[in-house]
Write an enzyme that holds these catalytic residues in place. Structure first.
Site, PDB file in Angstrom:
ATOM      1  N   ILE A  16       0.843  -1.203   0.000  1.00 15.12           N
ATOM      2  CA  ILE A  16       0.000   0.000   0.000  1.00 15.12           C
ATOM      3  C   ILE A  16       0.875   1.249   0.000  1.00 15.12           C
ATOM      4  CG2 ILE A  16      -1.701   1.357   1.309  1.00 15.12           C
ATOM      5  CD1 ILE A  16      -2.901  -1.319   2.271  1.00 15.12           C
ATOM      6  N   HIS A 187     -15.196  -1.317   8.995  1.00 14.28           N
ATOM      7  CA  HIS A 187     -14.582  -1.703   7.717  1.00 14.28           C
ATOM      8  C   HIS A 187     -14.472  -3.229   7.709  1.00 14.28           C
ATOM      9  CE1 HIS A 187     -12.152  -1.765   4.145  1.00 14.28           C
ATOM     10  NE2 HIS A 187     -11.210  -2.426   4.777  1.00 14.28           N
TER      11      HIS A 187
END
Length: 327
Positions: A16, A187
């Site tokens: 990421i 999430h």
């Protein structure tokens, strides 16, 4: 030119971050007039790989990149940090139970929360990307008692963006035609993508789609998109997660557009009956470097049940690591 700000990024040699750091250095997160000093944290075995990333950042000759720090010490990486993106987390291994994952990450985020508390700017803005992001954010926040809990957030923007793109494809409209997408809760696969307040060309979205598509296609597709990407790509979402982190921080720092809002995992103040102190995704507007939960939305029985289910999961996650949280 403004004075440089310090941006701490953890897991800085990971997938990421490789999609994230170059965009921060190019000015996409904080604006084309804001120099940045990148303070990159990694575990000791990854420091050599991080050195390679720093070499590449050097080789881009970004005018806004005013300096870099590479370290395996959180106290160094968070020193005077104005922004922190907590990307690094323990991934779920084979045969690992969710409780094991929560506990492994609790150890990491406790240390980072303490380092932020002791060394970062008092005005730091923290975004937790590493999963389970909401509970990791809660753990970091609880370990930073001297920092306002409002300054710790969890990334829900990827889910928000997934909702936007699914709806745009369904109705054959552009993303600019859609406003007020809302993701509630965690999430995780319990999150609730809510179209009852979303507008498409100014009209309510849920009235423009079939009930069956909304409940049995749209909601599960957004909830399970991460797993679908792992299945297809053989690896988890990296570039899209980095993009969402940039958008989250940009809007928090520079403000959300007029007549729109974004989904952010934030410290619950009891709005919409959600237990105070959880890090829960709400629709938020940002201005002057601060966020506010959008108030006064009508919640029907269908929505309430979904919002409560994801709240209950967050309570379970918190309770699983309760023994590791400061009193």
């Amino acid at each position: 030119m403004k004075a440089p700000v310090r941006v701490a990024v953890t897991g800085a040699a990971g997938q990421i971050s490789y999609s994230l750091l170059f965009r921060i250095a190019a000015g996409e997160m904080l604006g084309k007039d804001q120099p940045v000093i990148l303070q990159m944290l990694e575990i000791t075995p990854a420091l050599e790989a991080l050195k390679g990333v720093a070499m590449e950042l050097d080789d881009c000759a970004f005018p806004l990149l005013a300096g870099m720090v590479c370290s395996d010490d959180p106290n160094v990486a968070f020193k005077d940090a104005d922004y922190a993106l907590l990307v690094g987390a323990r991934p779920r291994g084979p045969g690992m139970e969710r409780k094991d994952l929560l506990e492994a990450n609790a150890a990491i985020f406790s240390v980072q929360g303490k380092a932020i508390n002791d060394h970062a700017s008092r005005d730091i803005k923290v975004l937790v990307v590493g999963n389970p992001a909401n509970t990791n954010a809660l753990i970091a926040q609880r370990n930073a008692p001297d920092i306002n809990p409002r300054q710790f957030t969890a990334m829900m923007r990827l889910d928000h963006n997934r909702g936007l793109s699914q709806l745009a494809a369904k109705l054959d409209v552009t993303l600019e035609d859609i406003t007020k997408m809302t993701i509630w809760g965690n999430h995780s696969a319990t999150q609730y993508p809510d179209l009852f307040h979303t507008l498409v060309k100014g009209d309510v979205a849920v009235e423009q789609v079939e009930k069956d598509w909304y409940e049995n296609d749209f909601i599960p597709t957004v909830q399970q998109r991460g797993a679908a990407i792992i299945k297809a790509r053989g690896a988890s979402s990296a570039a899209s997660a980095a993009n969402a982190a940039i958008f989250h921080m940009r809007d928090w720092a520079l403000g959300t557009p007029e007549n729109d809002w974004v989904s952010m995992g934030v410290y619950s103040d009891g709005s919409y009956g959600i237990e105070e102190g959880l890090i829960y995704s709400f629709p938020c507007v940002c201005k002057n470097g601060d966020w506010e939960i959008v108030q006064g939305l009508t919640i029907d029985e269908f929505s309430r049940a979904k919002m409560t289910a994801t709240e209950n999961e967050l309570k379970e996650e918190r309770d699983a690591v309760k023994s590791l949280l400061p009193a």
